[in-house]
Structure formats: structure tokens, C-alpha cells
Design an enzyme around this catalytic site. Structure first.
Site, PDB file in Angstrom:
ATOM      1  N   GLU A 200      11.552  14.311   1.778  1.00 44.34           N
ATOM      2  CA  GLU A 200      10.627  14.567   0.668  1.00 44.34           C
ATOM      3  C   GLU A 200      10.183  16.034   0.728  1.00 44.34           C
ATOM      4  OE1 GLU A 200       9.256  13.187  -2.129  1.00 44.34           O
ATOM      5  OE2 GLU A 200       8.160  15.078  -2.195  1.00 44.34           O
ATOM      6  N   HIS A 442     -12.026 -17.966   3.210  1.00 47.81           N
ATOM      7  CA  HIS A 442     -11.631 -17.573   4.557  1.00 47.81           C
ATOM      8  C   HIS A 442     -10.545 -18.517   5.049  1.00 47.81           C
ATOM      9  CE1 HIS A 442     -11.885 -16.163   8.663  1.00 47.81           C
ATOM     10  NE2 HIS A 442     -11.936 -17.435   9.050  1.00 47.81           N
TER      11      HIS A 442
END
Ligand code: FAD
Length: 463
Positions: A200, A442
Site C-alpha cells: 500500500e 449477555h
């Protein structure tokens, strides 16, 4: 000969064009969609869908190591990549056929052929047939960008189109471009055992994303054995007997030659605005893209442009949203104006996933925007430990005075799903305390989102 005159003639059946056709029909407009290739455009045929099918299979393959950790012996030598390829084509074809059915169901004719605007309200096909419309909507999309010295030959140097059509894996791949498409292919190749070099030019992968969150991805890629070069240019390429040698130059002029079997160039995409007759109706492009107004009107009355042909982010969901706005405007409704760039979710499907919207910390610093940030690590959410995906974080930027959410950045498992809770909060003008106090089931990864909002309020529990 009398010709049908549609309310809207749509050129291109990608996520911009086919959605425009369906929305037009829902609003009582007559519309047709002209497509020269397969319905679904790049997204369904050579983009989002086949790439996600490859990613899914890459992850299934890589998860064999989870079985090994349970003492199950896995022989991976039987991998037949042509079957992986076939499954990705099946997914693409199924959805492309689905677009056909949706258009049929909504009574929107799909006309096969290559269209060109030949006058006001007139579109001509290559075979000489003409289609007339009170309005024309251009949704011709984009194609891979070529860079000098790395021209595609569809064998040694390929684009994302070529990468999606591979039926055999190379031993080594050199990927030029560390944006979303480059990172996703790096993830796939690496998971299937190909040696990956990812280069990159800018200073981090996914250059438009928040550098702190991307840091987590870069670390994970390196840990998985990929060679990642940032701030590095590919300066040239020489063909060799078995592949190519790519020359790269990094920070401070550090040069290196990389041997590879395949070069994948994914350095961006350019709009399909040539040969569609823009001259005939006086539309001028800017850097190839079609300039548009608040409702995607071009400078010529009665002609609209949406999706990758405009300069908005090249994303399927943006293309579809733009087409909805344009068609609602044509139908005389009063749609919200142009898509707000700060409300567009970005999603990158590697492991770990990266997802975001709005302001990131690098941009905030550069622009001198005052902000506070709250972060919460995945490992603080029990579910992430239970499912062995504890690498990652949720990061939210908010206004220090009003507490308005300015941007959110998630790296980790299911980030591309989790981001939407925060985006909904932002678009509904909720404050961190609203999510911080809402009960989340949860154990879920969503608890990490809730905890990041508690962190914003100074009272995260599990850290
Ligand atoms: P396109 O999808 O390009 O469709 C344009 C259509 O117009 C094409 O079917 C073309 O054949 C047709 N056409 C062009 N000219 C003519 C003509 N003259 N006459 C008739 N028909 C014509 N985006 C995401 O949001 N998420 C992702 O995960 C994602 N992954 C991607 C992965 C890859 C490998 C690639 C390449 C892209 C990806 N994208 C992703 C981007 C996404 O595919 C595009 O943003 C989206 O397809 C743009 O939609 P569009 O309708 O504007 O154009």
C-alpha cells in the site's frame, strides 16, 4: 412506429439500476432497465457477493485449525479450489437470477443490450432499437483502474475480476493496493495457504479508515504470515520464467524485489462514462465522474446519475440509496437530499473485520475538530473470549460538549454487523448514555458496543 415512452429509462442493472427500477414501479412510475451484461452489476456478479462467498469458504477452511485444537486430525491436502470457485459463482448466479425475478415481479422490463443516450429522452441500443423516457437514469457503474507498468493481461497481472475467476490458487501472490478489496483478497489467499505480499502506497492499510483500528488488522495480517508493506510504491515489474519480479520502494527509498506467481492490481476503480452518449446531451464529466445535484440530477434536465458513475463512495449500499432518492424525486416526492457521507457505513470483511462511519481520529486531528474518544476492547466482552475472537475494539468519537456521536470504528469479529447499532444511534440522535443504559443480552459482542458507550460516560464495568 409508435414506441413506448417510459417515465424512467434506467441504464445499468447493478445495485443502483435495478433498485431504481423496483422503486420506480413501487411509486407508480413506468420504468425499464437496460443491461448489457448480467443483472446485478459488479456487486452481484464480480464484486460484493462472489468475494463474500470466497471469504466465507476461506474462513471455513481456516477454521480447521479450531478442530485441530480439539484433537481432530484434519487433512487439508484435499482442497479443490475449483469447487470453492464454483460455489462463489453459484452464489453470484443465484442472486443475479433473483434480480431478474424481482424486476419481473415489479413489472419492470429488463432490456438486454448496450445503451447509449442519443438525444433528449432517447436511448439507443447497439442493434438500432430506440427506447424513450421522460427521464433517463444513468447507472453504468465502474471498472478496475489500470496503472502504467501493471496493465492487466488476465494471466499474470489480474484485476479483481480476474481474482474472482481464478480456478486455481497461485503459490505466491503480490497484491498491489491495500484498500478494502486488496485486504479482502489478501485474507482469502492467505487463509487458503497462498503466500501473500500486500503493498500500500499510503501509510496504513485501508487508508480511509481510522489508523488505530486498522493497526489491529495490520498486526493480525502480519501474525498470519502475510508480508505487509505500507508507505511503499511498486515501481515496476519484470516478467520471469515462472511469474514476475515486482520492484518496490519503501520509506526513505528502501528498494526490494519481490518474486511472485501472480500480480493482483486493486488500486481503485474508474467510472463507466465513456461511450454512453454524454456528449449528445451536453453532460461534462469531472475526472471521469458525472457531477450531480442534491437529487442526483445531472446538469441536463431529465437526466440523472447514481452509483459508481458519480464521485460518491464506490459502495453498493450507497448506489442503491442514491437511486431511491433520485427516483423518489422524479416521482414528485420530497426525499431527503443527497446521501450524507458521515452516515455511510463502511465494511471490510477480512479477519478481523473492520467497520465504521463518520469522523475518524486521524481526520479529526487534521481538521482540528474537538472530540473525545471512548474505546472498549473485545476481550472485555465475555462472548469474545468464549468464541475465541477476543482480538478487536470498539472506538467511538463524540462531541465533548453535546456528546453527539461523531464517528464509530470497530475492528473485530462481526464488526460489519455491530456497526449498525451505533449508526442507528447516531441517525436517531441518541447519546452515549442511551446505549450505555439499554440492556444488551449477555453474552453478546454487542455488549462491547454498550461498554464503549459506558466508557464514553466514564463507567465501563468490564475493564
Ligand atoms: P455496477 O454494479 O457497476 O453496475 C453497472 C451495470 O451497468 C453493469 O451491470 C454494467 O454491465 C451495466 N452497463 C454499463 N454500461 C452499460 C451500457 N452502456 N448499457 C447497458 N448496461 C451498461 N461494495 C459494497 O458496498 N460492499 C462490498 O462488500 C463490496 N465488495 C466489492 C468487492 C469487489 C471485488 C468489487 C470489485 C466491488 C465491491 N463493492 C462492494 C463495490 C460495489 O460492487 C459497487 O459499488 C456497486 O456494484 C456499484 O453499483 P452500480 O449499480 O453503480 O454499478
Amino acid at each position: 412506429m409508435s414506441e413506448t415512452e417510459y417515465d424512467v429509462v434506467i441504464i445499468g442493472a447493478g445495485p443502483a439500476g435495478y433498485v431504481a427500477g423496483i422503486r420506480a414501479s413501487q411509486l407508480g412510475l413506468s420504468a425499464c432497465v437496460i443491461e448489457k451484461d448480467k443483472p446485478g452489476g459488479v456487486c452481484l456478479n464480480i464484486g460484493c457477493i462472489p468475494s463474500k462467498a470466497l471469504i466465507h469458504q476461506a474462513e471455513v477452511f481456516a477454521s480447521a485449525s479450531d478442530l485441530e485444537a480439539m484433537g481432530v486430525k484434519v487433512d487439508r491436502s484435499g482442497l479443490d479450489y475449483s469447487k470453492v470457485f464454483k460455489k462463489s459463482r453459484d452464489a453470484a448466479d443465484t442472486l443475479s437470477r433473483g434480480v431478474n425475478s424481482l424486476l419481473k415481479k415489479n413489472k419492470v422490463p429488463l432490456i438486454e443490450g448496450e445503451a447509449r443516450i442519443t438525444g433528449k429522452g432517447e436511448v439507443s441500443l447497439k442493434d438500432g432499437k430506440k427506447v424513450r423516457g421522460k427521464n433517463i437514469l444513468i447507472a453504468t457503474g465502474s471498472r478496475p483502474k489500470v496503472i502504467p507498468g501493471f496493465e492487466f493481461d488476465d494471466k499474470l497481472v489480474i484485476s479483481s475480476d480476474g481474482a474472482l475467476m481464478l480456478e486455481k490458487l497461485p503459490k505466491r501472490v503480490f497484491i498491489l493496493g491495500g484498500g478494502a478489496i486488496g485486504c479482502e483478497f489478501a485474507h482469502v489467499f492467505n487463509a487458503f495457504g497462498t503466500e501473500v505480499t500486500l503493498v500500500e502506497m499510503l501509510d496504513h492499510l485501508l487508508p480511509l479508515e481510522d489508523s488505530e483500528t486498522v493497526g489491529v488488522l495490520e498486526k493480525a495480517f502480519t501474525k498470519r504470515g502475510m508480508v505487509v508493506h505500507t508507505s511503499t510504491k511498486a515501481t515496476g515489474m519484470k516478467k520471469t520464467k515462472n511469474g514476475a519480479t515486482v520492484s518496490i520502494e519503501g520509506k526513505g527509498g528502501k528498494k526490494e524485489d519481490v518474486e511472485t506467481d501472480l500480480v493482483l492490481v486493486v488500486v481503485g476503480r474508474g467510472p463507466n462514462t465513456e461511450n454512453i452518449g454524454l456528449d449528445a446531451v451536453g453532460i461534462k464529466t469531472e475526472r471521469g465522474f458525472i457531477p450531480v445535484g442534491d437529487y442526483y440530477q445531472t446538469t441536463t434536465k431529465g437526466i440523472f446519475a447514481v452509483g459508481d458513475v458519480t464521485s460518491s463512495p464506490l459502495l453498493a449500499h450507497v448506489a442503491s440509496k442514491e437511486s431511491e432518492i433520485a427516483v423518489e424525486y422524479i416521482a414528485g416526492h420530497n426525499p431527503a437530499k443527497k446521501v450524507d457521507p458521515m452516515a455511510i457505513p463502511g465494511a471490510v470483511y477480512c479477519e478481523p473485520q473492520v467497520a465504521s462511519f463518520g469522523l475518524n481520529e486521524d481526520a479529526a486531528k487534521k481538521q482540528g475538530v474537538s472530540y473525545k474518544k471512548a474505546t472498549f476492547p473485545y476481550r472485555g466482552a465475555g462472548k469474545s473470549v468464549a468464541v475465541e475472537r477476543s482480538e478487536g475494539m470498539v472506538k467511538v468519537l463524540f462531541d465533548p460538549k453535546t456528546h453527539e456521536i461523531l464517528g464509530a470504528h470497530i475492528v473485530g469479529a462481526d464488526a460489519t454487523e455491530l456497526i449498525h447499532e451505533l449508526l442507528l444511534a447516531k441517525s436517531s440522535e441518541l447519546l452515549p448514555e442511551d446505549i450505555a443504559t439499554m440492556i444488551h443480552a449477555h453474552p453478546t459482542l454487542s455488549e462491547a458496543v454498550m461498554e464503549s458507550m459506558r466508557a464514553a460516560e466514564g463507567w465501563a464495568i468490564h475493564i
